[in-house]
Design a protein around this motif. Structure first.
Motif, PDB file in Angstrom:
ATOM      1  N   PRO A  56       0.814  -1.213   0.000  1.00 22.37           N
ATOM      2  CA  PRO A  56       0.000   0.000   0.000  1.00 22.37           C
ATOM      3  C   PRO A  56       0.853   1.270   0.000  1.00 22.37           C
ATOM      4  CG  PRO A  56       0.081  -0.915   2.212  1.00 22.37           C
ATOM      5  CD  PRO A  56       0.822  -1.874   1.325  1.00 22.37           C
ATOM      6  N   GLU A  57       2.174   1.117   0.135  1.00 22.20           N
ATOM      7  CA  GLU A  57       3.070   2.269   0.136  1.00 22.20           C
ATOM      8  C   GLU A  57       3.280   2.781  -1.293  1.00 22.20           C
ATOM      9  OE1 GLU A  57       4.163   3.645   2.952  1.00 22.20           O
ATOM     10  OE2 GLU A  57       2.908   2.117   3.928  1.00 22.20           O
ATOM     11  N   PRO A  58       3.676   4.017  -1.442  1.00 18.15           N
ATOM     12  CA  PRO A  58       3.969   4.530  -2.794  1.00 18.15           C
ATOM     13  C   PRO A  58       5.070   3.686  -3.442  1.00 18.15           C
ATOM     14  CG  PRO A  58       3.861   6.336  -1.206  1.00 18.15           C
ATOM     15  CD  PRO A  58       3.848   5.067  -0.407  1.00 18.15           C
ATOM     16  N   TYR A  59       4.852   3.271  -4.673  1.00 17.00           N
ATOM     17  CA  TYR A  59       5.826   2.386  -5.311  1.00 17.00           C
ATOM     18  C   TYR A  59       7.129   3.095  -5.647  1.00 17.00           C
ATOM     19  CZ  TYR A  59       2.706  -1.573  -5.415  1.00 17.00           C
ATOM     20  OH  TYR A  59       1.900  -2.626  -5.043  1.00 17.00           O
ATOM     21  N   GLU A  60       7.110   4.409  -5.737  1.00 17.81           N
ATOM     22  CA  GLU A  60       8.375   5.105  -5.935  1.00 17.81           C
ATOM     23  C   GLU A  60       9.296   4.908  -4.728  1.00 17.81           C
ATOM     24  OE1 GLU A  60       5.198   8.349  -5.132  1.00 17.81           O
ATOM     25  OE2 GLU A  60       5.354   6.382  -6.120  1.00 17.81           O
ATOM     26  N   ASN A  61       8.711   4.521  -3.575  1.00 22.03           N
ATOM     27  CA  ASN A  61       9.511   4.209  -2.401  1.00 22.03           C
ATOM     28  C   ASN A  61       9.898   2.725  -2.335  1.00 22.03           C
ATOM     29  OD1 ASN A  61       9.075   6.868  -1.677  1.00 22.03           O
ATOM     30  ND2 ASN A  61       7.452   6.392  -0.211  1.00 22.03           N
ATOM     31  N   VAL A  62       9.035   1.854  -2.835  1.00 25.77           N
ATOM     32  CA  VAL A  62       9.261   0.408  -2.766  1.00 25.77           C
ATOM     33  C   VAL A  62      10.195  -0.063  -3.878  1.00 25.77           C
ATOM     34  CG1 VAL A  62       8.119  -1.855  -2.855  1.00 25.77           C
ATOM     35  CG2 VAL A  62       6.982   0.083  -1.739  1.00 25.77           C
TER      36      VAL A  62
ATOM     37  N   CYS B   9       1.070  -4.098  -8.000  1.00 27.21           N
ATOM     38  CA  CYS B   9      -0.304  -4.332  -7.557  1.00 27.21           C
ATOM     39  C   CYS B   9      -0.844  -2.998  -7.056  1.00 27.21           C
ATOM     40  CB  CYS B   9      -0.357  -5.367  -6.437  1.00 27.21           C
ATOM     41  SG  CYS B   9       0.283  -6.993  -6.895  1.00 27.21           S
ATOM     42  N   VAL B  10      -1.785  -2.405  -7.792  1.00 25.73           N
ATOM     43  CA  VAL B  10      -2.334  -1.115  -7.364  1.00 25.73           C
ATOM     44  C   VAL B  10      -3.475  -1.373  -6.395  1.00 25.73           C
ATOM     45  CG1 VAL B  10      -1.554   0.250  -9.316  1.00 25.73           C
ATOM     46  CG2 VAL B  10      -3.687  -0.984  -9.503  1.00 25.73           C
ATOM     47  N   VAL B  11      -3.331  -0.840  -5.191  1.00 19.89           N
ATOM     48  CA  VAL B  11      -4.285  -1.140  -4.113  1.00 19.89           C
ATOM     49  C   VAL B  11      -4.810   0.116  -3.437  1.00 19.89           C
ATOM     50  CG1 VAL B  11      -3.277  -3.414  -3.691  1.00 19.89           C
ATOM     51  CG2 VAL B  11      -2.417  -1.440  -2.404  1.00 19.89           C
ATOM     52  N   THR B  12      -4.319   1.305  -3.813  1.00 21.25           N
ATOM     53  CA  THR B  12      -4.797   2.553  -3.226  1.00 21.25           C
ATOM     54  C   THR B  12      -5.114   3.544  -4.345  1.00 21.25           C
ATOM     55  OG1 THR B  12      -2.650   3.700  -3.085  1.00 21.25           O
ATOM     56  CG2 THR B  12      -3.222   2.191  -1.274  1.00 21.25           C
ATOM     57  N   PRO B  13      -6.000   4.509  -4.070  1.00 22.98           N
ATOM     58  CA  PRO B  13      -6.294   5.533  -5.086  1.00 22.98           C
ATOM     59  C   PRO B  13      -5.059   6.320  -5.513  1.00 22.98           C
ATOM     60  CG  PRO B  13      -8.009   5.512  -3.415  1.00 22.98           C
ATOM     61  CD  PRO B  13      -6.922   4.605  -2.914  1.00 22.98           C
ATOM     62  N   ASP B  14      -4.150   6.605  -4.582  1.00 21.83           N
ATOM     63  CA  ASP B  14      -2.941   7.347  -4.942  1.00 21.83           C
ATOM     64  C   ASP B  14      -2.094   6.561  -5.939  1.00 21.83           C
ATOM     65  OD1 ASP B  14      -3.597   9.501  -3.376  1.00 21.83           O
ATOM     66  OD2 ASP B  14      -2.306   8.941  -1.701  1.00 21.83           O
ATOM     67  N   GLN B  15      -2.011   5.254  -5.755  1.00 23.93           N
ATOM     68  CA  GLN B  15      -1.255   4.440  -6.702  1.00 23.93           C
ATOM     69  C   GLN B  15      -1.886   4.484  -8.086  1.00 23.93           C
ATOM     70  OE1 GLN B  15      -1.139   0.611  -4.786  1.00 23.93           O
ATOM     71  NE2 GLN B  15       0.628   1.144  -3.504  1.00 23.93           N
TER      72      GLN B  15
ATOM     73  N   SER C  62       3.131   7.992 -14.092  1.00 25.17           N
ATOM     74  CA  SER C  62       4.535   8.174 -13.707  1.00 25.17           C
ATOM     75  C   SER C  62       5.224   6.839 -13.499  1.00 25.17           C
ATOM     76  CB  SER C  62       4.644   9.028 -12.435  1.00 25.17           C
ATOM     77  OG  SER C  62       4.101   8.360 -11.308  1.00 25.17           O
ATOM     78  N   TYR C  63       4.490   5.805 -13.059  1.00 20.83           N
ATOM     79  CA  TYR C  63       5.096   4.487 -12.936  1.00 20.83           C
ATOM     80  C   TYR C  63       5.598   4.001 -14.296  1.00 20.83           C
ATOM     81  CZ  TYR C  63       2.845   4.161  -8.308  1.00 20.83           C
ATOM     82  OH  TYR C  63       2.445   4.371  -7.009  1.00 20.83           O
ATOM     83  N   ALA C  64       4.790   4.247 -15.318  1.00 20.52           N
ATOM     84  CA  ALA C  64       5.188   3.823 -16.663  1.00 20.52           C
ATOM     85  C   ALA C  64       6.329   4.676 -17.203  1.00 20.52           C
ATOM     86  CB  ALA C  64       3.992   3.889 -17.604  1.00 20.52           C
ATOM     87  N   GLN C  65       6.201   5.977 -17.069  1.00 22.32           N
ATOM     88  CA  GLN C  65       7.180   6.903 -17.652  1.00 22.32           C
ATOM     89  C   GLN C  65       8.503   6.883 -16.907  1.00 22.32           C
ATOM     90  OE1 GLN C  65       6.880   8.964 -20.437  1.00 22.32           O
ATOM     91  NE2 GLN C  65       9.046   9.407 -20.118  1.00 22.32           N
ATOM     92  N   ASP C  66       8.443   6.922 -15.578  1.00 22.69           N
ATOM     93  CA  ASP C  66       9.660   7.126 -14.788  1.00 22.69           C
ATOM     94  C   ASP C  66      10.297   5.822 -14.299  1.00 22.69           C
ATOM     95  OD1 ASP C  66       9.115   9.831 -15.089  1.00 22.69           O
ATOM     96  OD2 ASP C  66       8.040   9.951 -13.175  1.00 22.69           O
ATOM     97  N   LEU C  67       9.470   4.791 -14.056  1.00 19.93           N
ATOM     98  CA  LEU C  67       9.997   3.553 -13.488  1.00 19.93           C
ATOM     99  C   LEU C  67      10.015   2.402 -14.485  1.00 19.93           C
ATOM    100  CD1 LEU C  67       8.305   3.653  -9.954  1.00 19.93           C
ATOM    101  CD2 LEU C  67      10.485   4.649 -10.683  1.00 19.93           C
TER     102      LEU C  67
ATOM    103  N   GLN D 296      -5.140   5.163 -20.410  1.00 19.11           N
ATOM    104  CA  GLN D 296      -4.571   6.463 -20.770  1.00 19.11           C
ATOM    105  C   GLN D 296      -3.049   6.437 -20.811  1.00 19.11           C
ATOM    106  OE1 GLN D 296      -6.381   9.052 -17.877  1.00 19.11           O
ATOM    107  NE2 GLN D 296      -8.449   8.682 -18.686  1.00 19.11           N
ATOM    108  N   ALA D 297      -2.441   5.551 -20.009  1.00 21.80           N
ATOM    109  CA  ALA D 297      -0.987   5.481 -19.945  1.00 21.80           C
ATOM    110  C   ALA D 297      -0.401   4.461 -20.914  1.00 21.80           C
ATOM    111  CB  ALA D 297      -0.547   5.139 -18.516  1.00 21.80           C
ATOM    112  N   GLY D 298      -1.248   3.766 -21.668  1.00 23.48           N
ATOM    113  CA  GLY D 298      -0.749   2.725 -22.553  1.00 23.48           C
ATOM    114  C   GLY D 298      -0.290   1.497 -21.809  1.00 23.48           C
ATOM    115  N   GLY D 299      -0.909   1.236 -20.668  1.00 22.95           N
ATOM    116  CA  GLY D 299      -0.552   0.085 -19.843  1.00 22.95           C
ATOM    117  C   GLY D 299      -1.620  -0.991 -19.882  1.00 22.95           C
TER     118      GLY D 299
END
Length: 473
Positions: A101-107, A128-134, A140-145, A183-186
């Motif tokens: 549930p933590e931000p994936y940029e931290n995990v 695994c997206v489990v929160t609205p923030d994720q 950004s997960y797609a673009q940056d990570l 929208q992100a092409g994912g």
């Protein structure tokens, strides 16, 4: 010094559009540099005799969980042991689920670091997206990570995911995730079960300690899965998202997906070796507990029929490395899931050969199609000049027994204990370097593979690139 660093000579290679044919594979700078005729051999710094062997593109296991809590790889063993098991089974790339549930940029940084230092295979991640923030952060997960595929658990309503530290969700959350991925092409990878139905069936069922695998299947029957697959497929069509049905178990689910796919093509299907080879009659006790459950022998046959008809895109292991001590309980108390990345390919190839499934189908499901769907199709999944030299060299005539003690996994058990694969893995080569040689591990480590797009967008990217290359020739 020759033009090539390595040559696999004298084997039969599975070439795209051609099939199994006599060919020598030449490697330079981690890539397939040439595919030559045995009648016109070229020099190489190292020549490996592949006589009597098959050379396939390296296996991509797109469904892996790592860590004893299956949230992320955190220790040396989490990465080293499980990727060692995978590599010994012909896997050259795995895509592991990070679940938090933590931000994936931290995990993400810690998981990537552990894998880069200790993985025997190339690797990527799903989130695994489990929160609205994720969900909001999917672009950004797609673009940056470089993570473009995202799992949603339709069964985690209320407190159902609390044992993994995950919050509950609902269909609105699913809808938001599908929109964001589109929208992100994912691509969304859905664990599809209607948990409200499971709760009702659980209320009606006496939880006898000896209920076994049949009892687990009874409270999570195929229609629980099929209903959720149909719902996700329809909402994917509304949002324009690609949806990837992980671990499909039954003809009911296949039919639910196919009904939606008749009107909307961007739906993709994965199954796992255990749904092809094991069932509620298998004598493996609670070690065979998994979600969704093992089904009936008829369901095994229906999945094989679907594979023969081209209705299944990908084979994934759904590898779970928890130690056997979490399994040896009654069916209600045992943890779900079991290890399988090391046996996925040899068992599938063995069964496919016995059933007359074409080798082209085996390669498609274990290498080409996962590479294409998960944004690696321009570099992995084929024996093609210019692609990564990810290779598995197979001895098709020497069987080997499956035993936990040789599987290398920290789980220390296998639900296929005592089975025999009809084929053996001699060598596994990742980007031109041996990670398994003559059945023994080497010190090779893999690299992180960033994936900007998945699903339909990844397929469109590949088609555009292929047409561009064709036009430039």
């Amino acid at each position: 010094m020759s033009n090539f660093e390595l040559c696999l000579r004298g084997g039969k290679a599975m070439l795209p559009g051609i099939g199994l044919t006599d060919a020598d594979i030449y490697v330079r700078a981690g890539k397939i540099a040439a595919i030559g005729s045995p009648d016109a051999p070229m020099d190489a710094d190292e020549i490996v005799d592949a006589s009597g062997r098959w050379i396939f593109p390296g296996v991509i296991d797109a469904h892996v969980h790592l860590g004893q809590d299956i949230s992320a790889p955190k220790t040396v063993d989490d990465a080293e042991k499980e990727t060692a098991s995978a590599a010994a089974g012909g896997v050259t790339t795995m895509i592991a689920y990070l679940m938090s549930p933590e931000p994936y940029e931290n995990v993400f940084p810690g998981a990537r670091s552990v894998m880069e230092a200790n993985s025997h295979t190339d690797f990527g991640f799903h989130f695994c997206v489990v929160t609205p923030d994720q969900v909001t952060n999917i672009p950004s997960y797609a673009q940056d990570l470089g993570v473009s595929s995202y799992k949603v658990f339709t069964n985690f309503r209320g407190n159902e995911g609390a044992y993994l530290g995950l919050p509950g969700n609902d269909d609105a959350f699913l809808f938001d995730a599908l929109e964001a991925a589109a929208q992100a092409g994912g691509m969304i990878a859905q664990h599809a079960e209607n948990i409200e139905l499971v709760w009702r069936l659980r209320e009606r069922t006496e939880q006898k300690p000896d209920a076994g695998l049949a009892g687990w299947n009874a409270i999570r029957p195929p229609y629980v899965e099929a209903e959720a697959e149909g719902r996700v497929g329809y909402l994917a069509s509304v949002t324009g998202a690609s949806a990837y049905a992980v671990h499909v178990t039954s003809p009911e689910s296949l039919k639910a997906i196919q009904r939606q796919k008749t009107h909307y093509p961007n739906l993709f299907v994965e199954t796992c070796p255990h749904y092809l080879t094991l069932n509620i009659e298998s004598d493996i006790g609670s070690r065979g507990k998994v979600n969704p459950p093992l089904r009936t022998p008829d369901a095994n046959e229906a999945l094989w029929d679907a594979i023969a008809q081209g209705q299944v895109d990908v084979l994934g292991s759904d590898h779970v490395p928890r130690h056997f001590s979490a399994k040896d309980k009654d069916i209600w108390s045992a943890s779900a899931g079991f290890p399988g990345t090391g046996t996925m390919f040899p068992l599938f190839l063995s069964a496919a050969l016995r059933r007359g499934i074409p080798l082209e189908t085996v390669v498609s499901m274990t290498a080409t199609r996962p590479a294409q769907l998960f944004g690696m199709g321009d570099r992995k999944g084929e024996l093609t000049v210019g692609y990564d030299a990810d290779l598995v060299v197979i001895d098709p005539s020497t069987p080997f027994p499956i035993a936990a003690e040789t599987q290398r996994s920290g789980a220390q058990y296998s639900v296929w204990e005592g089975w025999t694969s009809d084929v053996s893995i001699d060598h596994t080569i990742v980007q031109g370097r041996f990670t398994v040689r003559d059945g023994e591990l080497t010190a090779n480590t893999g690299e992180y593979i960033a994936r900007r797009h998945s699903g339909r967008q990844a397929l469109d990217d590949l088609d555009t690139k292929t047409r561009h290359i064709g036009a430039s020739k």
